[in-house]
Design a protein around this motif. Structure first.
Motif, short mmCIF file in Angstrom:
data_model
loop_
_atom_site.label_atom_id
_atom_site.label_comp_id
_atom_site.label_asym_id
_atom_site.label_seq_id
_atom_site.Cartn_x
_atom_site.Cartn_y
_atom_site.Cartn_z
N ARG A 29 -1.56 2.38 -6.71
CA ARG A 29 -1.16 1.30 -5.82
C ARG A 29 -2.10 1.41 -4.41
NH1 ARG A 29 3.12 4.59 -4.96
NH2 ARG A 29 3.53 5.17 -2.67
N PHE A 87 -5.99 -1.30 -9.41
CA PHE A 87 -4.85 -1.16 -8.85
C PHE A 87 -4.00 -0.61 -10.07
CE2 PHE A 87 -5.94 -5.81 -7.47
CZ PHE A 87 -6.46 -5.40 -6.30
N PHE A 91 -12.41 -2.94 1.50
CA PHE A 91 -11.61 -2.39 0.31
C PHE A 91 -12.18 -1.19 -0.03
CE2 PHE A 91 -15.30 -4.67 -1.21
CZ PHE A 91 -15.62 -3.99 -2.58
N SER A 131 -3.61 -10.47 0.68
CA SER A 131 -2.63 -9.46 0.29
C SER A 131 -3.40 -8.26 -0.27
CB SER A 131 -2.09 -9.87 -0.83
OG SER A 131 -2.72 -9.88 -2.25
N SER A 132 -2.79 -6.98 -0.43
CA SER A 132 -3.44 -5.68 -0.73
C SER A 132 -4.09 -5.73 -2.11
CB SER A 132 -2.12 -4.72 -0.44
OG SER A 132 -1.24 -4.80 -1.51
N ARG A 133 -3.63 -6.77 -2.82
CA ARG A 133 -4.27 -7.22 -3.96
C ARG A 133 -5.23 -8.46 -3.92
NH1 ARG A 133 -2.87 -2.67 -4.17
NH2 ARG A 133 -1.41 -1.84 -5.47
N ASN A 145 0.75 -1.07 -0.06
CA ASN A 145 0.02 -0.14 -0.03
C ASN A 145 0.77 1.26 0.06
OD1 ASN A 145 -2.31 -1.58 0.13
ND2 ASN A 145 -2.62 -1.06 2.02
N GLU A 155 -8.39 -3.43 2.31
CA GLU A 155 -7.87 -2.55 3.63
C GLU A 155 -7.83 -3.35 4.94
OE1 GLU A 155 -6.86 0.47 3.12
OE2 GLU A 155 -7.09 0.66 1.04
N SER A 202 -6.93 -0.71 -2.72
CA SER A 202 -6.43 -1.88 -2.21
C SER A 202 -7.51 -2.59 -1.42
CB SER A 202 -5.03 -1.83 -1.67
OG SER A 202 -5.14 -1.03 -0.41
N ASP A 243 -11.79 -10.44 -7.01
CA ASP A 243 -11.65 -9.60 -8.25
C ASP A 243 -12.94 -8.99 -8.78
OD1 ASP A 243 -12.22 -12.06 -9.21
OD2 ASP A 243 -10.77 -11.99 -10.70
#
Length: 190
Positions: free
Chosen positions: A69, A65, A87, A32-34, A11, A74, A72, A57
């Motif tokens: 960045r 993203f 998020f 993950s942040s993604r 992040n 949260e 993301s 997703d």
């Protein structure tokens, strides 16, 4: 924890990757942040992560993203057998807020549903303060009792929203865990 694979973006910087952790039935759970969601059964020994298929997703993905960045995941919170993830959500084109998805915990495949999303959003360029940043999105989730969670919703650096009683931004929201009923938690001076 130092993670070498799957946590490529953070992040605050590109490397190292960042994520959020919690525990379920003595298992270590991480996202993950993604949106890479994984678990490890043996937390006491070497940490071996196995990825959990999911539909994160559907809510936040590569197109978000790529904008920045800081858009993301949260937070991650597991309450009993339920997993909650907050998020940054693009409500309208370039207009963002903090939302929550949830599901029953499952180690093979998790199909998330939306629990909370406000129709209010902060535009990333057309805003009063002209200092928008997703790093001030909030997103912390905690359980306060068997029926409710608290969610922090940031002001995205639009500071005046925290003072606006009609805005969800810059507030802590009380959300019933399995309905869309919500209360604004406000400070009242006596």
């Amino acid at each position: 924890f130092g993670l070498s694979k799957g946590f490529y973006a953070g992040n605050n910087r590109k490397l190292p990757g960042s994520g959020y952790i919690d525990f379920h039935s003595n298992n270590f759970i991480i996202v993950s942040s993604r949106g890479v969601l994984a678990y490890s059964k043996n937390f006491e020994g070497e940490l071996f992560l196995k990825q959990i298929k999911n539909n994160i997703d559907k809510y936040i993905n590569i197109k978000h993203f790529e904008k920045d960045r800081l858009f993301s995941i949260e937070d991650l919170t597991i309450i009993e057998d339920n997993i909650f993830i907050s998020f940054t959500e693009e409500i309208e084109k370039d207009c963002w807020n903090t939302s929550v998805i949830y599901s029953k915990m499952n180690y093979e495949n998790i199909e998330f549903s939306k629990l909370f999303s406000s129709d209010q959003c902060v535009h990333s360029s057309d805003n009063i303060d002209q200092e928008f940043t997703a790093s001030q999105s909030g997103g912390r989730i905690i359980s306060i009792d068997k029926d409710n969670i608290l969610l922090s919703v940031g002001d995205y650096r639009e500071r005046h929203l925290a003072q606006n009683k009609d805005s969800v931004n810059g507030k802590i929201l009380k959300i019933q865990r399995f309905s869309l009923c919500l209360e604004l938690i406000t400070y009242k001076k006596n």
